[in-house]
Design a protein around this motif. Structure first.
Motif, PDB file in Angstrom:
ATOM      1  N   TYR A  52       0.846  -1.190   0.000  1.00  0.00           N
ATOM      2  CA  TYR A  52       0.000   0.000   0.000  1.00  0.00           C
ATOM      3  C   TYR A  52       0.887   1.247   0.000  1.00  0.00           C
ATOM      4  CZ  TYR A  52      -3.928  -2.987   1.484  1.00  0.00           C
ATOM      5  OH  TYR A  52      -4.902  -3.956   1.569  1.00  0.00           O
ATOM      6  N   GLN A  60       4.107   6.386  -3.594  1.00  0.00           N
ATOM      7  CA  GLN A  60       3.778   5.423  -4.638  1.00  0.00           C
ATOM      8  C   GLN A  60       5.009   5.014  -5.434  1.00  0.00           C
ATOM      9  OE1 GLN A  60       0.238   6.815  -6.840  1.00  0.00           O
ATOM     10  NE2 GLN A  60      -0.270   7.994  -5.011  1.00  0.00           N
ATOM     11  N   GLU A  75      -1.469  -0.503  -4.004  1.00  0.00           N
ATOM     12  CA  GLU A  75      -2.822  -0.074  -3.677  1.00  0.00           C
ATOM     13  C   GLU A  75      -2.731   1.269  -2.957  1.00  0.00           C
ATOM     14  OE1 GLU A  75      -5.493  -3.203  -2.169  1.00  0.00           O
ATOM     15  OE2 GLU A  75      -3.774  -4.562  -2.326  1.00  0.00           O
ATOM     16  N   LEU A  77      -3.928   4.201  -0.745  1.00  0.00           N
ATOM     17  CA  LEU A  77      -4.811   4.170   0.418  1.00  0.00           C
ATOM     18  C   LEU A  77      -5.016   5.569   0.974  1.00  0.00           C
ATOM     19  CD1 LEU A  77      -6.268   2.092   2.278  1.00  0.00           C
ATOM     20  CD2 LEU A  77      -4.190   2.059   3.672  1.00  0.00           C
ATOM     21  N   ILE A 136      -6.771  -2.491   6.537  1.00  0.00           N
ATOM     22  CA  ILE A 136      -5.682  -3.396   6.167  1.00  0.00           C
ATOM     23  C   ILE A 136      -5.756  -4.685   6.971  1.00  0.00           C
ATOM     24  CG2 ILE A 136      -3.175  -3.737   6.298  1.00  0.00           C
ATOM     25  CD1 ILE A 136      -2.849  -0.782   5.577  1.00  0.00           C
ATOM     26  N   LEU A 147       3.335  -0.843   3.952  1.00  0.00           N
ATOM     27  CA  LEU A 147       2.624   0.417   3.773  1.00  0.00           C
ATOM     28  C   LEU A 147       3.648   1.540   3.683  1.00  0.00           C
ATOM     29  CD1 LEU A 147       0.278   2.412   3.734  1.00  0.00           C
ATOM     30  CD2 LEU A 147       0.070   2.118   6.224  1.00  0.00           C
TER      31      LEU A 147
END
Length: 200
Positions: A52, A60, A75, A77, A136, A147
């Motif tokens: 994530y 990202q 993903e 978030l 999560i 994450l």
């Protein structure tokens, strides 16, 4: 399930020591991209179940090599972005950094109602981040979940989540670019296993 909270790689704002909190924010520097690749190599043999990232570009871009190494997609978030610093945004002067640090220390000592000037309170940060962590945890019962998020929120959330992280560590335990805090899920809470390479 283990949750690894990873700070993003280096950005131009990091180089200039700017308070830079608004998504989507700047991309990684060349060094930051190398840091992201090195992170993927460090985690190559781990049982990564999901990757994530926050809504920030830098998060990202850091998460992408990790996800690709495990045949996953990143993903994005909501709720796990950096502390929103309001009037301090884009500043690097001593007064702004001192104000940020003063409010952050108040949070780690339990005064979550304190706010960054024109920005978020600790209560708002904990509420949004806890909701994301709950989602999560509901989605993953085993493996390692990575994450990629931000240094300030990692320290605060680790203190609020883990049973063995206190105010001193949260306020002083700075997270380097692509450094991480590793949390182990328990029945009703979390335990911090590792803080930037140091076992707890």
């Amino acid at each position: 399930m283990r949750l690894m909270l990873v700070r993003h790689g280096e950005t131009p704002s990091n180089v200039r020591h700017l308070l830079d909190s608004k998504p989507p924010g700047p991309p990684l520097t060349e060094l930051g991209r190398r840091q992201a690749e090195a992170l993927a190599e460090r985690l190559a043999d781990e049982p990564v179940a999901a990757v994530y990232a926050s809504t920030a570009v830098r998060a990202q871009e850091t998460a992408d090599p990790v996800a690709k190494a495990h045949g996953l997609t990143v993903e994005v978030l909501d709720g796990v972005h950096e502390v929103q610093v309001g009037e301090l945004e884009g500043r690097s002067d001593a007064e702004a950094l001192g104000t940020f640090g003063g409010v952050f220390i108040r949070w780690t000592r339990g005064d979550l109602a304190a706010a960054m000037p024109g920005g978020e309170t600790g209560e708002q940060i904990v509420e949004r981040f806890f909701a994301a962590v709950s989602a999560i945890r509901a989605a993953h019962s085993t493996g390692l979940v990575v994450l990629v998020t931000h240094g300030g929120v990692i320290r605060l959330i680790a203190e609020m989540l883990a049973d063995n992280v206190g105010a001193q560590l949260a306020s002083a335990g700075l997270i380097p670019n692509t450094g991480h805090v590793l949390l182990q899920a328990r029945d009703t809470d979390w335990h911090c296993v590792e803080w930037t390479g140091v076992e707890l």
